[in-house]
Design an enzyme around this catalytic site. Structure first.
Site, mmCIF file in Angstrom:
data_model
loop_
_atom_site.group_PDB
_atom_site.id
_atom_site.type_symbol
_atom_site.label_atom_id
_atom_site.label_comp_id
_atom_site.label_asym_id
_atom_site.label_seq_id
_atom_site.Cartn_x
_atom_site.Cartn_y
_atom_site.Cartn_z
ATOM 1 N N SER A 1 0.858 -1.196 0.000
ATOM 2 C CA SER A 1 0.000 0.000 0.000
ATOM 3 C C SER A 1 0.883 1.230 0.000
ATOM 4 O O SER A 1 2.002 1.198 0.523
ATOM 5 C CB SER A 1 -0.872 0.031 1.261
ATOM 6 O OG SER A 1 -0.073 0.313 2.393
ATOM 7 N N ASP A 2 0.397 2.330 -0.562
ATOM 8 C CA ASP A 2 1.085 3.585 -0.286
ATOM 9 C C ASP A 2 0.920 3.817 1.221
ATOM 10 O O ASP A 2 0.034 3.260 1.870
ATOM 11 C CB ASP A 2 0.509 4.749 -1.112
ATOM 12 C CG ASP A 2 1.480 5.950 -1.127
ATOM 13 O OD1 ASP A 2 2.448 5.955 -0.335
ATOM 14 O OD2 ASP A 2 1.267 6.879 -1.931
ATOM 15 N N TRP A 3 1.792 4.651 1.751
ATOM 16 C CA TRP A 3 1.847 4.823 3.215
ATOM 17 C C TRP A 3 0.511 5.369 3.742
ATOM 18 O O TRP A 3 0.112 6.477 3.403
ATOM 19 C CB TRP A 3 3.023 5.727 3.567
ATOM 20 C CG TRP A 3 4.323 4.970 3.762
ATOM 21 C CD1 TRP A 3 5.193 5.140 4.804
ATOM 22 C CD2 TRP A 3 4.910 3.936 2.946
ATOM 23 N NE1 TRP A 3 6.266 4.261 4.681
ATOM 24 C CE2 TRP A 3 6.115 3.519 3.564
ATOM 25 C CE3 TRP A 3 4.529 3.292 1.769
ATOM 26 C CZ2 TRP A 3 6.935 2.519 3.042
ATOM 27 C CZ3 TRP A 3 5.341 2.290 1.242
ATOM 28 C CH2 TRP A 3 6.510 1.921 1.872
#
Ligand code: BGC
Length: 679
Positions: free
Chosen positions: A243-245
């Site tokens: 996932s993106d952060w």
């Protein structure tokens, strides 16, 4: 299950056997993990790491940003090479440089003991207002794909995992966590997906990062269609999705698991033990779902050497003279000469006595200073950064006096542009304005009054409004954010040690309202939804179709020499399904000095049943020619290059009929035209 092993017992387990087939090692390790351990592996710790499973000798896998050099930790605990921004690297139109860049950054990742680089960022530049335009490569899907593939290959040549991001349609920062990009299937297929798909099919990318936004109503991290169906099943991706952060903030645990999100970063939110156990016990996902996600993560852990004897892994290298020289070369080759009407450039060191330098970016360190805002996650911490002033001082030494009074100088250079502050080419926020800050516009206008021999050098990472001043200024150079060697590169180009050869990879509109995404507030920035109403007509596809003159077109950039294009030959007048046609053209350097040219090939479908753009880039070659030298450039085209996505049939098709083949020095400087008929 759940046994503890001594070190020697561990070494004798099948997954530790380096001679065993990769998939067998993966399956063996997977079969030894408990469900709780699989859950543990599903989320990160301390921002940049996966969690170790000590019992089985599974170490932490470490991943760092980013697209312009490795940033070790968040605060630059260790220094690293700062390469030019992706838009500058792309402007070189040189895939070899993208490969070399990827390889060099990966060597730095290796040197600091990490395993994965959170790059390249390859979102399409849909609007000049996106805060992250500088971090991405281009508005064109073909160029995007060629450069992305080369970068991923370079990174992974060092057994470091590339992480291709942000999948997909993360084309703005405004409302980035919540907005839904409403995009047609045809635009996905023709514009937004090709770069991502090619990194899988042509470069075997080992990881993908999801986007923050929703795509047609569903967040990237839980988007079954984008992840499981397209990326994994259709394209054959064997890596894992991260996932993106904090991109999972608005998603559900089970949907992410089922969609194929292996790793939630930076820490467990949706993928904590409690939520995962509950969803699993409630039958919301199956053991096969979680096994498949962990299998992918383990596979990449093996590929990056996490289980190898550390003494057998190359040590990597960081901040080497070679990496710094590469940073300079990319900066030099990416600089675009936008205007040079009175041939003020190149500067002649023997003729100029006084050179005035003015403007806020004259002695400005983009990342090497102490600024608070550094553009976002793509920044890093270089050991030094050469400013334009320093580069020019070094070049001029005692030969030319550098002053700051335009009226007393032979030549004046205004260093204008943006600077990675919020709203000025940075993550988190789109740009506040299309124009340069008003003080800079005034400075340019005043300076030109004081000294007609004024050159504007722009340091920025996205198109800016120049309408107010461009006609008054004889020479304009787009130098981008050129990395730690920017000052030297700029000085080399200004004084002609390097002949500029960069070309724009994004259209510079004269007015923002000419841009396709800016037809209405609904199409940018939107609110809950942003409507990609322009469809496939992104960038030059729009300007060409609507017949709007841009300020500077896609593919444009001047040189200190000139090139002629002659003898276009197409080896077949007609082609069938399995044919490949060869297109060749003779390029001659007709000027006095050596130079590089980017020869571009566009196609036009003359008789299409649905609307297609007048030009679509399908090939390019960058060549270097000495004065008087000629080279025959050869392109190959096949049926895929002529095809389009037919939304009615839901498939890629080529229609019978005539196609134009356009060869040019930019998208608006077509020098030769030929034809082929598809039978
Ligand atoms: C960015 C990513 C980046 C991640 C880790 C996010 O805010 O969108 O590009 O890799 O942070 O720093």
């Amino acid at each position: 299950m759940n046994e503890t092993y001594s070190e020697s017992e561990l070494q004798s387990l099948p997954f530790m056997n380096i001679n065993l087939d990769l998939e067998k090692r993966v399956e063996d390790l997977l079969s030894r993990l408990t469900l709780a351990e699989k859950f543990k592996l599903s989320s990160g710790r301390l921002m940049w790491h996966t969690k170790p499973i000590k019992r089985l000798g599974v170490k932490s896998c470490t991943m760092y940003d980013g697209p312009h050099g490795v940033r070790i930790g968040s605060l630059g605990e260790k220094k690293s090479t700062y390469f030019p921004s992706a838009i500058c690297r792309a402007a070189t139109w040189d895939s070899k440089l993208s490969y070399e860049f990827g390889k060099a950054v990966a060597e730095e990742v290796r040197e600091v003991g990490a395993h994965m680089l959170l790059a390249p960022g390859i979102n399409i530049q849909r609007t000049p207002m996106n805060g992250r335009t500088f971090e991405y490569q281009t508005e064109d899907p073909y160029l995007n794909k060629v450069l992305a593939v080369a970068t991923v290959k370079g990174i992974q040549s060092q057994n470091i995992a590339a992480c291709v991001k942000h999948y997909i349609c993360n084309n703005q920062e405004t409302n980035r966590f919540t907005v839904s990009s409403e995009v047609s299937e045809r635009a996905l297929q023709e514009i937004y997906l090709p770069g991502f798909k090619a990194t899988v099919q042509e470069a075997d990318a080992w990881s993908f990062m999801t986007c923050y936004n929703k795509v047609n109503g569903i967040h990237g991290s839980e988007n079954y269609n984008l992840l499981r169906e397209r990326l994994m099943e259709k394209w054959g991706f064997r890596g894992f999705v991260v996932s993106d952060w904090n991109a999972t903030a608005y998603t559900s645990t089970e949907e992410c698991v089922k969609a194929g999100l292996s790793l939630e970063m930076p820490t467990a939110k949706k993928y904590n033990q409690k939520s995962l156990s509950k969803a699993f016990n409630d039958g919301k996902f199956t053991i096969d779902d979680i096994n498949e996600n962990i299998r992918r993560l383990l596979r990449v852990m093996f590929l990056v050497g996490l289980f190898d004897d550390e003494n057998t892994i190359p040590k990597g290298s960081r901040n080497t003279p070679e990496h710094q020289a590469l940073a300079r070369k990319i900066a030099e080759d990416g600089i675009v000469l936008l205007k040079n009407e009175e041939d003020l450039l190149p500067l002649n060191i023997k003729k100029i006595k006084k050179l005035a330098l003015v403007g806020p970016n004259t002695n400005f360190r983009v990342l090497g200073g102490d600024k608070l805002s550094r553009g976002g996650s793509s920044d890093n911490y270089p050991p030094y950064e050469i400013t334009p002033l320093e580069g020019l001082r070094q070049k001029c030494k005692d030969k030319v006096e550098i002053i700051d009074t335009p009226s007393k100088a032979d030549i004046t250079i205004v260093f204008a542009g943006l600077n990675h502050n919020r709203g000025m080419d940075s993550e988190w926020e789109d740009k506040d304005a299309f124009g340069l800050p008003i003080e800079q516009v005034n400075l340019i206008k005043e300076t030109i009054q004081e000294n007609p021999n004024t050159i504007v050098v722009l340091i920025n990472g996205s198109p800016v409004d120049m309408d107010d001043w461009i006609d008054q200024v004889p020479s304009v150079v787009e130098a981008w954010y050129g990395g730690m060697e920017a000052g030297t590169a700029i000085a080399n180009v200004l004084f002609g040690d390097v002949n500029p050869s960069g070309k724009l990879t994004i259209t510079f509109p004269r007015y923002l309202s000419d841009s396709p995404a800016h037809a209405s507030k609904k199409s940018y920035p939107g609110n809950d939804k942003v409507f990609y109403d322009e469809g496939i007509f992104v960038g030059y596809r729009h300007f060409d179709t609507k017949n709007i003159d841009p300020l500077f077109p896609f593919g444009y950039g001047l040189s200190y020499t000139t090139f002629t294009y002659k003898s276009l030959t197409i080896d077949k007048g007609a082609m069938r399904e399995d044919d490949t046609i060869k297109v060749s053209v003779d390029i001659t350097n007709t000027g006095k000095i050596m130079g590089k040219e980017v020869v571009q090939l566009y196609i036009q479908d003359v008789e299409s049943s649905i609307e297609r753009p007048p030009k679509e880039l399908k090939g390019f070659k960058k060549i270097s020619l000495k004065s008087g030298q000629m080279e025959t450039v050869v392109f190959e085209l096949n049926k895929d290059d002529l095809s389009f996505y037919n939304p009615i049939e839901n498939s890629w098709v080529v229609e019978k009929g005539k196609f134009k083949i356009l060869i040019g020095s930019s998208s608006r400087d077509i020098r030769l035209e030929g034809k082929v008929e598809y039978l």
